[in-house]
Design a protein around this motif. Structure first.
Motif, mmCIF file in Angstrom:
data_model
loop_
_atom_site.group_PDB
_atom_site.id
_atom_site.type_symbol
_atom_site.label_atom_id
_atom_site.label_comp_id
_atom_site.label_asym_id
_atom_site.label_seq_id
_atom_site.Cartn_x
_atom_site.Cartn_y
_atom_site.Cartn_z
ATOM 1 N N GLN A 55 0.825 -1.214 0.000
ATOM 2 C CA GLN A 55 0.000 0.000 0.000
ATOM 3 C C GLN A 55 0.858 1.261 0.000
ATOM 4 O O GLN A 55 0.585 2.224 -0.736
ATOM 5 C CB GLN A 55 -0.938 -0.015 1.206
ATOM 6 C CG GLN A 55 -2.002 -1.090 1.136
ATOM 7 C CD GLN A 55 -2.652 -1.369 2.477
ATOM 8 O OE1 GLN A 55 -2.387 -0.685 3.481
ATOM 9 N NE2 GLN A 55 -3.499 -2.383 2.529
ATOM 10 N N ALA A 58 2.486 1.688 -3.456
ATOM 11 C CA ALA A 58 1.514 2.174 -4.441
ATOM 12 C C ALA A 58 1.279 3.665 -4.252
ATOM 13 O O ALA A 58 1.246 4.432 -5.227
ATOM 14 C CB ALA A 58 0.207 1.397 -4.310
ATOM 15 N N PRO A 64 -1.744 2.424 -9.241
ATOM 16 C CA PRO A 64 -2.992 1.958 -8.625
ATOM 17 C C PRO A 64 -2.797 0.738 -7.736
ATOM 18 O O PRO A 64 -3.516 0.562 -6.747
ATOM 19 C CB PRO A 64 -3.873 1.614 -9.839
ATOM 20 C CG PRO A 64 -3.330 2.464 -10.943
ATOM 21 C CD PRO A 64 -1.860 2.522 -10.703
ATOM 22 N N ARG A 65 -1.826 -0.112 -8.061
ATOM 23 C CA ARG A 65 -1.615 -1.334 -7.284
ATOM 24 C C ARG A 65 -0.131 -1.672 -7.276
ATOM 25 O O ARG A 65 0.576 -1.429 -8.258
ATOM 26 C CB ARG A 65 -2.419 -2.485 -7.905
ATOM 27 C CG ARG A 65 -2.368 -3.803 -7.130
ATOM 28 C CD ARG A 65 -3.171 -3.733 -5.831
ATOM 29 N NE ARG A 65 -2.949 -4.905 -4.998
ATOM 30 C CZ ARG A 65 -3.662 -6.039 -5.094
ATOM 31 N NH1 ARG A 65 -4.649 -6.137 -5.976
ATOM 32 N NH2 ARG A 65 -3.405 -7.058 -4.290
ATOM 33 N N ASP A 228 -2.096 -1.655 -12.856
ATOM 34 C CA ASP A 228 -3.451 -1.184 -12.566
ATOM 35 C C ASP A 228 -4.145 -2.236 -11.706
ATOM 36 O O ASP A 228 -3.579 -3.287 -11.382
ATOM 37 C CB ASP A 228 -4.214 -0.888 -13.860
ATOM 38 C CG ASP A 228 -4.396 -2.113 -14.763
ATOM 39 O OD1 ASP A 228 -4.363 -3.264 -14.260
ATOM 40 O OD2 ASP A 228 -4.577 -1.927 -15.983
ATOM 41 N N GLN A 229 -5.370 -1.962 -11.315
ATOM 42 C CA GLN A 229 -6.051 -2.851 -10.368
ATOM 43 C C GLN A 229 -6.240 -4.255 -10.938
ATOM 44 O O GLN A 229 -6.008 -5.259 -10.256
ATOM 45 C CB GLN A 229 -7.399 -2.253 -9.961
ATOM 46 C CG GLN A 229 -7.295 -1.038 -9.049
ATOM 47 C CD GLN A 229 -6.719 -1.381 -7.683
ATOM 48 O OE1 GLN A 229 -6.594 -2.538 -7.293
ATOM 49 N NE2 GLN A 229 -6.374 -0.341 -6.917
ATOM 50 N N GLY A 232 -2.976 -5.960 -11.278
ATOM 51 C CA GLY A 232 -2.472 -6.182 -9.932
ATOM 52 C C GLY A 232 -3.088 -7.405 -9.285
ATOM 53 O O GLY A 232 -2.405 -8.185 -8.606
ATOM 54 N N GLU A 233 -4.374 -7.580 -9.501
ATOM 55 C CA GLU A 233 -5.039 -8.769 -8.962
ATOM 56 C C GLU A 233 -4.466 -10.042 -9.575
ATOM 57 O O GLU A 233 -4.229 -11.036 -8.881
ATOM 58 C CB GLU A 233 -6.549 -8.694 -9.237
ATOM 59 C CG GLU A 233 -7.293 -7.695 -8.364
ATOM 60 C CD GLU A 233 -7.233 -8.071 -6.886
ATOM 61 O OE1 GLU A 233 -7.350 -9.277 -6.554
ATOM 62 O OE2 GLU A 233 -7.041 -7.153 -6.065
#
Length: 385
Positions: A55, A58, A64-65, A228-229, A232-233
């Motif tokens: 966190q 980022a 974003p991630r 990006d999200q 990142g996932e």
């Protein structure tokens, strides 16, 4: 000139002992956070400091991630896989880099294509990239970039921000867009460096960082994927053995990797990140002092490109020729001041000798001339050595 440089380094670090190239500094909450981790018993891949470090990183980079990994090479490997690099593909990169850049490509079963660098950035040249693509590549009906000679796909472009100096990202982004190439930034050396006030590693589809013991901040060993999200996932899933959440069953839905950063390392990283801005200020001050010391002499100090803010991870000079380079290396190291030449070009290494390459005029010129100087920060006037 060489003796005055050695005297400057010794005066800066205030020691007659051996002076390394880049040593870590632990002057903040490192011991406290690592002790907290031990007390919690969560020392491995699950723990509060892993989440916090991701966190915080980022937030610092504006990505974003951020996904923590066991090292920078692992981060690069997964980043390339995420943009679709696979067996038989090509990835364009620079020959003037650390071997991990190319190894990550090989881990995917792909092969590097070596394109020249710019002298003023030391990074991949957009002009050379566009020229090589015009001469050797085409886009098929689906938009995939392919090498004309064998029709194999060229999936990505992987520049590296050498010694913390940002490559020409506007140019690289433009060429990659024109040719349908995924841009993945190897920002292992450039934590804290910005290109037109935007952090390196955030311009492409993905970026990666390294926290090896010799980097600006360290986790002992560690890396980070910036994404990006959605990416990142996916990165988090792949780096945690592709395991699906379940109270007790082991369910893995695809090939994954045990690339998780341990909580112990993340604790160290959180403490180091708290001090990053102070570290950067001291490193930039040292760079300014090196430039002043060398002004008017035969050694050209490497400075940040226009419009960029470099972290000056490793300070570097360009010697007039290889003979002078070798004299500098010999004199400094014999007197206990560690200096190193820039890396041998990757296309000279046996495992990459057969990889395609363009004209490497600038890379060859720099290989024969660049030397890194001691770049550790100082704490309270005492060298971090």
């Amino acid at each position: 000139m060489l003796q005055s440089l050695i005297d400057f380094v010794r005066d800066h670090y205030r020691t007659n002992d051996f002076i390394p190239l880049h040593a870590p500094v632990f002057g903040g909450n490192e011991k406290a956070y690592v002790s907290d981790t031990i007390d919690s018993t969560f020392v491995s891949s699950v723990g509060a400091f892993v989440d916090r470090f991701e966190q915080d990183m980022a937030s610092y980079t504006g990505s974003p991630r951020a996904v923590a990994t066991v090292n920078g090479t692992a981060a690069l490997h997964v980043a390339l896989r995420l943009v679709g690099v696979g067996p038989g593909d090509y990835v364009i990169t620079q020959p003037l880099t650390f071997v991990a850049t190319c190894n990550a490509i090989a881990y995917c079963g792909a092969m590097p294509i070596f394109v020249d660098v710019d002298r003023h950035t030391l990074g991949l040249s957009p002009k050379a990239l566009a020229s090589w693509l015009d001469a050797h590549a085409y886009r098929d009906d689906s938009g995939t970039c392919r090498r004309r000679k064998d029709d194999r796909a060229i999936r990505a472009c992987l520049p590296m921000h050498t010694f913390g100096h940002p490559a020409d990202l506007d140019g690289l982004v433009s060429v990659c867009r024109d040719w349908g190439l995924a841009l993945v930034e190897d920002a292992a050396e450039s934590l804290g460096s910005t290109y037109h006030r935007r952090h390196t590693g955030t311009f492409g589809a993905l970026g990666t960082l390294s926290f090896n013991g010799n980097k600006v901040i360290t986790t002992g060993g560690g890396g980070m994927i910036l994404a990006d999200q959605a990416m990142g996932e996916r990165a988090k899933h792949l780096t945690t053995t592709a395991k699906l959440p379940h109270p007790y069953e082991y369910v893995h839905d695809e090939l994954g990797y045990n690339y998780r950063m341990p909580n112990l390392n993340a604790a160290l990283g959180c403490a180091q990140l708290e001090q990053l801005e102070a570290y950067l200020a001291e490193k930039r001050q040292l760079a300014s002092e090196y430039a002043a010391c060398l002004a008017g002499g035969e050694l050209e100090f490497v400075t940040e490109p226009e419009g960029c803010r470099s972290n000056y991870w490793l300070n570097a000079v360009i010697c007039p020729d290889r003979e002078r380079r070798d004299q500098l290396l010999k004199s400094t190291n014999e007197q206990g001041v560690m200096t190193r030449p820039i890396w041998q070009l990757m296309n000279r290494l046996p495992m990459y000798a057969s990889a395609p390459a363009g004209e490497l005029t600038n890379a060859l010129w720099l290989e024969a001339r660049v030397v890194n100087l001691p770049s550790s920060i100082c704490v309270h006037g005492k060298g971090a050595i």
